[in-house]
Design a protein around this motif. Structure first.
Motif, PDB file in Angstrom:
ATOM      1  N   TRP A  65     -22.629 -24.941  -4.103  1.00  0.00           N
ATOM      2  CA  TRP A  65     -22.945 -23.687  -4.787  1.00  0.00           C
ATOM      3  C   TRP A  65     -22.183 -22.484  -4.250  1.00  0.00           C
ATOM      4  O   TRP A  65     -22.080 -21.476  -4.930  1.00  0.00           O
ATOM      5  CB  TRP A  65     -24.443 -23.410  -4.685  1.00  0.00           C
ATOM      6  CG  TRP A  65     -25.249 -24.484  -5.325  1.00  0.00           C
ATOM      7  CD1 TRP A  65     -25.481 -24.643  -6.669  1.00  0.00           C
ATOM      8  CD2 TRP A  65     -25.905 -25.561  -4.672  1.00  0.00           C
ATOM      9  NE1 TRP A  65     -26.243 -25.767  -6.873  1.00  0.00           N
ATOM     10  CE2 TRP A  65     -26.520 -26.356  -5.662  1.00  0.00           C
ATOM     11  CE3 TRP A  65     -26.040 -25.956  -3.343  1.00  0.00           C
ATOM     12  CZ2 TRP A  65     -27.254 -27.493  -5.375  1.00  0.00           C
ATOM     13  CZ3 TRP A  65     -26.772 -27.092  -3.054  1.00  0.00           C
ATOM     14  CH2 TRP A  65     -27.366 -27.846  -4.066  1.00  0.00           C
ATOM     15  N   VAL A  66     -21.663 -22.573  -3.030  1.00  0.00           N
ATOM     16  CA  VAL A  66     -20.977 -21.441  -2.405  1.00  0.00           C
ATOM     17  C   VAL A  66     -19.468 -21.678  -2.490  1.00  0.00           C
ATOM     18  O   VAL A  66     -18.957 -22.617  -1.866  1.00  0.00           O
ATOM     19  CB  VAL A  66     -21.404 -21.259  -0.929  1.00  0.00           C
ATOM     20  CG1 VAL A  66     -20.658 -20.094  -0.296  1.00  0.00           C
ATOM     21  CG2 VAL A  66     -22.912 -21.076  -0.831  1.00  0.00           C
ATOM     22  N   PRO A  67     -18.755 -20.838  -3.247  1.00  0.00           N
ATOM     23  CA  PRO A  67     -17.302 -21.041  -3.402  1.00  0.00           C
ATOM     24  C   PRO A  67     -16.586 -21.145  -2.058  1.00  0.00           C
ATOM     25  O   PRO A  67     -16.874 -20.399  -1.126  1.00  0.00           O
ATOM     26  CB  PRO A  67     -16.854 -19.798  -4.179  1.00  0.00           C
ATOM     27  CG  PRO A  67     -18.076 -19.364  -4.919  1.00  0.00           C
ATOM     28  CD  PRO A  67     -19.239 -19.684  -4.011  1.00  0.00           C
ATOM     29  N   PHE A  68     -15.682 -22.073  -1.981  1.00  0.00           N
ATOM     30  CA  PHE A  68     -14.811 -22.349  -0.836  1.00  0.00           C
ATOM     31  C   PHE A  68     -15.502 -22.993   0.363  1.00  0.00           C
ATOM     32  O   PHE A  68     -14.821 -23.565   1.205  1.00  0.00           O
ATOM     33  CB  PHE A  68     -14.053 -21.098  -0.366  1.00  0.00           C
ATOM     34  CG  PHE A  68     -12.907 -20.739  -1.235  1.00  0.00           C
ATOM     35  CD1 PHE A  68     -11.810 -21.568  -1.369  1.00  0.00           C
ATOM     36  CD2 PHE A  68     -12.915 -19.546  -1.944  1.00  0.00           C
ATOM     37  CE1 PHE A  68     -10.749 -21.233  -2.179  1.00  0.00           C
ATOM     38  CE2 PHE A  68     -11.857 -19.196  -2.762  1.00  0.00           C
ATOM     39  CZ  PHE A  68     -10.771 -20.045  -2.879  1.00  0.00           C
ATOM     40  N   LEU A  69     -16.825 -22.938   0.494  1.00  0.00           N
ATOM     41  CA  LEU A  69     -17.482 -23.498   1.677  1.00  0.00           C
ATOM     42  C   LEU A  69     -17.311 -25.016   1.742  1.00  0.00           C
ATOM     43  O   LEU A  69     -17.012 -25.564   2.805  1.00  0.00           O
ATOM     44  CB  LEU A  69     -18.962 -23.127   1.724  1.00  0.00           C
ATOM     45  CG  LEU A  69     -19.717 -23.603   2.963  1.00  0.00           C
ATOM     46  CD1 LEU A  69     -19.084 -23.046   4.229  1.00  0.00           C
ATOM     47  CD2 LEU A  69     -21.177 -23.193   2.872  1.00  0.00           C
ATOM     48  N   GLY A  70     -17.482 -25.694   0.632  1.00  0.00           N
ATOM     49  CA  GLY A  70     -17.279 -27.140   0.618  1.00  0.00           C
ATOM     50  C   GLY A  70     -15.849 -27.509   0.930  1.00  0.00           C
ATOM     51  O   GLY A  70     -15.581 -28.471   1.656  1.00  0.00           O
ATOM     52  N   LEU A  71     -14.915 -26.742   0.393  1.00  0.00           N
ATOM     53  CA  LEU A  71     -13.492 -26.974   0.659  1.00  0.00           C
ATOM     54  C   LEU A  71     -13.184 -26.794   2.144  1.00  0.00           C
ATOM     55  O   LEU A  71     -12.545 -27.652   2.763  1.00  0.00           O
ATOM     56  CB  LEU A  71     -12.637 -26.022  -0.186  1.00  0.00           C
ATOM     57  CG  LEU A  71     -11.136 -26.010   0.097  1.00  0.00           C
ATOM     58  CD1 LEU A  71     -10.514 -27.360  -0.237  1.00  0.00           C
ATOM     59  CD2 LEU A  71     -10.462 -24.902  -0.681  1.00  0.00           C
ATOM     60  N   ILE A  72     -13.648 -25.710   2.720  1.00  0.00           N
ATOM     61  CA  ILE A  72     -13.398 -25.437   4.137  1.00  0.00           C
ATOM     62  C   ILE A  72     -14.030 -26.516   5.010  1.00  0.00           C
ATOM     63  O   ILE A  72     -13.421 -26.998   5.973  1.00  0.00           O
ATOM     64  CB  ILE A  72     -13.920 -24.032   4.527  1.00  0.00           C
ATOM     65  CG1 ILE A  72     -13.073 -22.968   3.846  1.00  0.00           C
ATOM     66  CG2 ILE A  72     -13.948 -23.843   6.035  1.00  0.00           C
ATOM     67  CD1 ILE A  72     -13.665 -21.577   3.905  1.00  0.00           C
ATOM     68  N   THR A  73     -15.242 -26.927   4.670  1.00  0.00           N
ATOM     69  CA  THR A  73     -15.927 -27.957   5.443  1.00  0.00           C
ATOM     70  C   THR A  73     -15.201 -29.290   5.351  1.00  0.00           C
ATOM     71  O   THR A  73     -15.041 -29.997   6.351  1.00  0.00           O
ATOM     72  CB  THR A  73     -17.386 -28.104   4.975  1.00  0.00           C
ATOM     73  OG1 THR A  73     -18.041 -26.837   5.054  1.00  0.00           O
ATOM     74  CG2 THR A  73     -18.142 -29.103   5.826  1.00  0.00           C
ATOM     75  N   THR A  74     -14.730 -29.632   4.156  1.00  0.00           N
ATOM     76  CA  THR A  74     -14.003 -30.890   3.985  1.00  0.00           C
ATOM     77  C   THR A  74     -12.691 -30.867   4.765  1.00  0.00           C
ATOM     78  O   THR A  74     -12.329 -31.852   5.421  1.00  0.00           O
ATOM     79  CB  THR A  74     -13.754 -31.175   2.490  1.00  0.00           C
ATOM     80  OG1 THR A  74     -15.008 -31.113   1.793  1.00  0.00           O
ATOM     81  CG2 THR A  74     -13.149 -32.543   2.286  1.00  0.00           C
ATOM     82  N   VAL A  75     -11.985 -29.752   4.737  1.00  0.00           N
ATOM     83  CA  VAL A  75     -10.750 -29.621   5.522  1.00  0.00           C
ATOM     84  C   VAL A  75     -11.072 -29.743   7.021  1.00  0.00           C
ATOM     85  O   VAL A  75     -10.334 -30.411   7.762  1.00  0.00           O
ATOM     86  CB  VAL A  75     -10.027 -28.295   5.205  1.00  0.00           C
ATOM     87  CG1 VAL A  75      -8.906 -28.022   6.194  1.00  0.00           C
ATOM     88  CG2 VAL A  75      -9.493 -28.315   3.777  1.00  0.00           C
ATOM     89  N   ALA A  76     -12.165 -29.121   7.454  1.00  0.00           N
ATOM     90  CA  ALA A  76     -12.556 -29.224   8.863  1.00  0.00           C
ATOM     91  C   ALA A  76     -12.845 -30.675   9.251  1.00  0.00           C
ATOM     92  O   ALA A  76     -12.492 -31.113  10.355  1.00  0.00           O
ATOM     93  CB  ALA A  76     -13.776 -28.349   9.135  1.00  0.00           C
ATOM     94  N   LEU A  77     -13.462 -31.442   8.348  1.00  0.00           N
ATOM     95  CA  LEU A  77     -13.717 -32.859   8.624  1.00  0.00           C
ATOM     96  C   LEU A  77     -12.416 -33.651   8.699  1.00  0.00           C
ATOM     97  O   LEU A  77     -12.287 -34.560   9.530  1.00  0.00           O
ATOM     98  CB  LEU A  77     -14.659 -33.448   7.577  1.00  0.00           C
ATOM     99  CG  LEU A  77     -16.125 -33.084   7.763  1.00  0.00           C
ATOM    100  CD1 LEU A  77     -16.936 -33.467   6.526  1.00  0.00           C
ATOM    101  CD2 LEU A  77     -16.699 -33.742   9.007  1.00  0.00           C
TER     102      LEU A  77
END
Length: 119
Positions: A65-77
């Motif tokens: 639901w929060v733009p870019f948070l999932g993307l940033i988290t996936t990149v961090a993983l």
């Protein structure tokens, strides 16, 4: 590139796996403790792994639901598992931990990144 994951299900699957991984690290089950020992990860830092993994799961879920948070988290993983793989290589731990666990998780994270955010 999308601001929110589409489709969502790969992100949910990755979040569930991260959550279960965090649970297994609370009091490291034997195969995780052996993995930490095999790569020379100091015991004094083992306590940090569950909060990091719980935060990853929470970031993935909130990122629906929060733009870019999932993307940033996936990149961090992806970065996390690249570091894990490098630790296995440095320790010459070329067994199951490297080829099945760390590499498998890296492939899953990259697939989630590409499929849900970059497609």
């Amino acid at each position: 590139m999308t601001l929110l994951p589409d489709p969502v299900w790969p992100v949910v699957v990755l979040a569930v796996i991260s959550f279960v991984d965090a649970l297994l690290c609370l009091r490291p089950v034997p195969f995780i403790a052996k993995c930490f020992d095999d790569v020379g990860f100091p015991r004094r830092y083992w306590w940090m792994m569950p909060p990091i993994k719980f935060a990853a799961a929470a970031g993935l879920v909130a990122g629906i639901w929060v733009p870019f948070l999932g993307l940033i988290t996936t990149v961090a993983l992806v970065v996390y598992f690249c570091v894990a793989i490098s630790m296995h290589i440095r320790a010459r731990d070329f067994g199951r931990n490297l080829f099945l666990n760390a590499t498998g998780m890296l492939v899953l994270c990259v697939a989630t990144l590409v499929w849900s955010f970059l497609a």
